[in-house]
Design a protein around this motif. Structure first.
Motif, short mmCIF file in Angstrom:
data_model
loop_
_atom_site.label_atom_id
_atom_site.label_comp_id
_atom_site.label_asym_id
_atom_site.label_seq_id
_atom_site.Cartn_x
_atom_site.Cartn_y
_atom_site.Cartn_z
N THR A 1 0.82 -1.21 0.00
CA THR A 1 0.00 0.00 0.00
C THR A 1 0.85 1.26 0.00
O THR A 1 2.05 1.23 0.28
N ASN A 2 0.18 2.38 -0.29
CA ASN A 2 0.84 3.69 -0.23
C ASN A 2 0.94 4.14 1.22
O ASN A 2 0.21 5.02 1.69
N ALA A 3 1.86 3.50 1.93
CA ALA A 3 2.18 3.86 3.31
C ALA A 3 3.69 3.92 3.43
O ALA A 3 4.39 3.14 2.79
N CYS A 4 4.19 4.85 4.21
CA CYS A 4 5.64 4.99 4.36
C CYS A 4 6.26 3.64 4.71
O CYS A 4 5.78 2.93 5.59
N MET A 5 7.34 3.29 4.01
CA MET A 5 8.01 2.01 4.22
C MET A 5 9.21 2.13 5.16
O MET A 5 9.88 1.15 5.43
N HIS A 6 9.51 3.35 5.63
CA HIS A 6 10.63 3.57 6.56
C HIS A 6 11.91 2.97 5.98
O HIS A 6 12.49 2.03 6.52
N ARG B 1 -0.03 -6.81 7.37
CA ARG B 1 1.16 -6.88 8.22
C ARG B 1 2.23 -5.94 7.70
O ARG B 1 2.18 -5.50 6.55
N ARG B 2 3.18 -5.62 8.56
CA ARG B 2 4.31 -4.78 8.17
C ARG B 2 5.50 -5.70 7.94
O ARG B 2 5.82 -6.54 8.79
N VAL B 3 6.17 -5.54 6.80
CA VAL B 3 7.24 -6.47 6.43
C VAL B 3 8.53 -5.72 6.09
O VAL B 3 8.51 -4.56 5.67
N ASN B 4 9.62 -6.41 6.29
CA ASN B 4 10.94 -5.91 5.92
C ASN B 4 11.38 -6.66 4.67
O ASN B 4 11.67 -7.86 4.72
N PHE B 5 11.42 -5.97 3.54
CA PHE B 5 11.78 -6.63 2.29
C PHE B 5 13.24 -7.06 2.26
O PHE B 5 13.66 -7.79 1.37
N GLN B 6 14.03 -6.60 3.23
CA GLN B 6 15.43 -6.99 3.26
C GLN B 6 15.67 -8.19 4.15
O GLN B 6 16.77 -8.72 4.22
N GLY B 7 14.65 -8.62 4.87
CA GLY B 7 14.84 -9.70 5.82
C GLY B 7 14.26 -11.01 5.33
O GLY B 7 14.28 -11.35 4.16
N GLU B 8 13.68 -11.74 6.26
CA GLU B 8 13.15 -13.07 5.96
C GLU B 8 11.65 -13.04 5.72
O GLU B 8 10.99 -14.06 5.75
#
Length: 552
Positions: free
Chosen positions: A436-441, A537-544
């Motif tokens: 979604t269009n939400a800040c990804m930090h 959910r909030r996800v880290n695309f750099q992680g697992e």
């Protein structure tokens, strides 16, 4: 038909005159440069005219803030500035926001205390932080400033920089956070050099290149190498030789977000400059210092993505090891830049001399897990790379098969943020997933570059990118920089619900808003907790994190 726009059509300092350029050329730092070494299409005078601007600071003005992501360096022309060494300045003093968690009762009371009018502000707060000329309309004159300089000098260890001192060049060229805050001790005039101009001067003048490279090797490179497992066991003199032999290279555009945003709006793929090509001879170990790069292998007439590399990762080790043990082997994969990448190239002879002798057992090939995956399993990662979502550390991912479009997540966000949600339930989709269009930090928060007051910054508590509403002047720099369109300017009202307007222009007062991961609320993001079907959910695309159980 029209000619392609050129970089110098938008000068860094539009008010720079020929007279000022002549004065700059007579400064010792530029007078010593051989202008004949610069090509005709990029003369030194042209760099000073188009890639620099003269900044005037009053006593106490903050020049750079610790933690900021800068894209320019500074040369002191006159006056004095102070570097704050230890302890760091309080965050509130440099325009940062101090996060205070609500307790349970305060969080619950939002259900009945929120106004029917959105974006209400307590305007009495806006005078609580020292801000110079917030309504001037000139971003170069809007500064957070220190009100009591003697108190700072008495309680902090500082270092003085006088005329001729250059600072900020390492952060500017490497796109890394500033390591210290610097303020004007008295009225000072500084030359701000944007990274493109600094790059050109370093490229064509040997003395500037020597100084910048020497300072980087001394202040940053040795630390970076020491933190890398391959070099962590080296003796100081060995580390010195590795550092002196390492080459600095950059690929892609520093302002990658600008071209990416334009290409994305046109439905086109962004360019990816080749760093190393499959089939070429590996002449060294490539270490990623900043940015991201794609590792791919030739398949038919195209390329198959195997994985991607980020800061701290390296490329070419398998081939260098194979050359040592089994004979010559060319690169088995290609490496291309995703946006902007800062590369450290350690020559092969140095690796063979200092790294390989310390390896007792044959290392497992780094890409074996990636090569064993199916094309179907690669698809989510390929999509995430193309969309540059790998930059996100807390992206909002919605499972569209679970989502019933009830908008409970939107209402929860609005309730937490004064009646206006900080995201839009819309975005790019892959299969049944939507980002979604939400800040990804982001890991590389380009939105933070250029903020004149430092209002947008990374929270020390959570690592989230947040905006200090008290020091935001609504200039829109961060919103224009965000490559994902996740920051919006909203018109604000006073506590009585009346729209706030500038008394001079009668234009509405705006503030930048975005997802802040509900930094003030206990329990984390309200959107996640409000979803009745566990679709969000909030996800880290750099992680697992995964889409369907397969690593992204």
């Amino acid at each position: 038909m029209m000619a392609r726009p050129q970089r110098w059509e938008a000068p860094f300092g539009p008010e720079m005159t020929e007279t000022e350029v002549e004065k700059l050329l007579n400064l010792p730092e530029f007078r010593a440069i051989d202008s004949e070494s610069f090509p005709k299409h990029t003369p030194l005078s042209g760099i000073l005219e188009n890639d620099t601007r003269i900044m005037k600071y009053k006593s106490g003005d903050i020049v750079v803030r610790e933690g900021d992501y800068g894209n320019s360096a500074f040369l002191v022309i006159s006056g004095k500035v102070r570097v704050v060494i230890n302890p760091s300045l309080p965050r509130s003093m440099i325009g940062r926001e101090s996060t205070k968690k609500r307790n349970f009762i305060e969080a619950l009371s939002q259900l009945w205390t929120n106004s029917s009018e959105p974006e209400l502000r307590d305007t009495s707060r806006y005078g609580s932080q020292a801000l110079r000329d917030p309504d001037s309309g000139d971003l170069t004159s809007s500064h957070v400033f220190i009100q009591d300089i003697p108190a700072v000098l008495n309680s902090h260890q500082t270092a003085e920089l006088e005329s001729g001192a250059l600072f900020g060049e390492l952060a500017a060229l490497g796109r890394v956070p500033r390591t210290a805050s610097i303020f004007a001790e008295n009225d000072a005039e500084l030359l701000e050099i944007r990274w493109q101009g600094l790059r050109e001067i370093r490229k064509y003048d040997t003395e500037w290149r020597r100084k910048i490279d020497e300072r980087y090797r001394e202040n940053a490179l040795k630390v970076h190498l020491k933190e890398t497992p391959l070099f962590s066991d080296l003796e100081p003199e060995e580390l010195e030789e590795v550092a002196n032999s390492t080459l600095f290279e950059t690929f892609g555009s520093f302002d990658w977000n600008v071209s990416y945003k334009r290409m994305r709006e046109q439905g086109k793929s962004a360019e990816e400059p080749i760093i190393a090509k499959q089939g070429n001879y590996p002449d060294g170990l490539l270490m990623v210092r900043a940015g991201f790069a794609r590792v791919s292998i030739k398949m038919g007439t195209g390329q198959r993505t195997l994985t991607y590399l980020g800061a701290g990762d390296y490329f070419g080790f398998d081939e260098l090891w194979a050359n040592k043990t089994t004979g010559e082997q060319s690169l088995q994969t290609s490496l291309s830049a995703l946006g902007y990448v800062d590369i450290l190239r350690v020559p092969a002879p140095i690796i063979e001399k200092y790294v390989f002798p310390k390896i007792k057992d044959n290392p497992k090939p780094l890409l074996t897990p990636s090569l064993s995956k199916s094309m179907e399993a690669d698809a989510p990662m390929e999509w995430a790379l193309d969309q540059r979502f790998i930059n996100g550390t807390m992206a909002m991912l919605i499972d569209l098969e679970r989502c019933v479009r009830c908008d409970d997540c939107v209402r929860a966000c609005a309730s937490t943020h004064g009646g206006n949600p900080r995201f839009i339930r819309h975005g790019r989709t892959f299969d049944n997933w939507m980002v979604t269009n939400a800040c990804m930090h982001c890991e590389d928060p380009v939105c933070m570059i250029g903020c004149p007051t430092g209002a947008i910054h990374r929270s020390l508590d959570s690592g989230a990118v947040v905006i200090n509403d008290d020091t935001c002047i609504g200039c829109g720099t961060c919103a224009n920089s965000c490559p994902y369109n996740n920051i919006r300017l909203v018109e604000i009202r006073d506590l009585k619900g009346q729209p706030l307007r500038d008394p001079g222009t009668q234009k509405p007062i705006s503030k930048a808003t975005k997802c802040d991961l509900c930094s003030n609320n206990p329990g984390g993001p309200a959107c996640v907790r409000a979803c009745p079907h566990d679709a969000l959910r909030r996800v880290n695309f750099q992680g697992e994190e995964t889409f369907t159980g397969v690593k992204v």
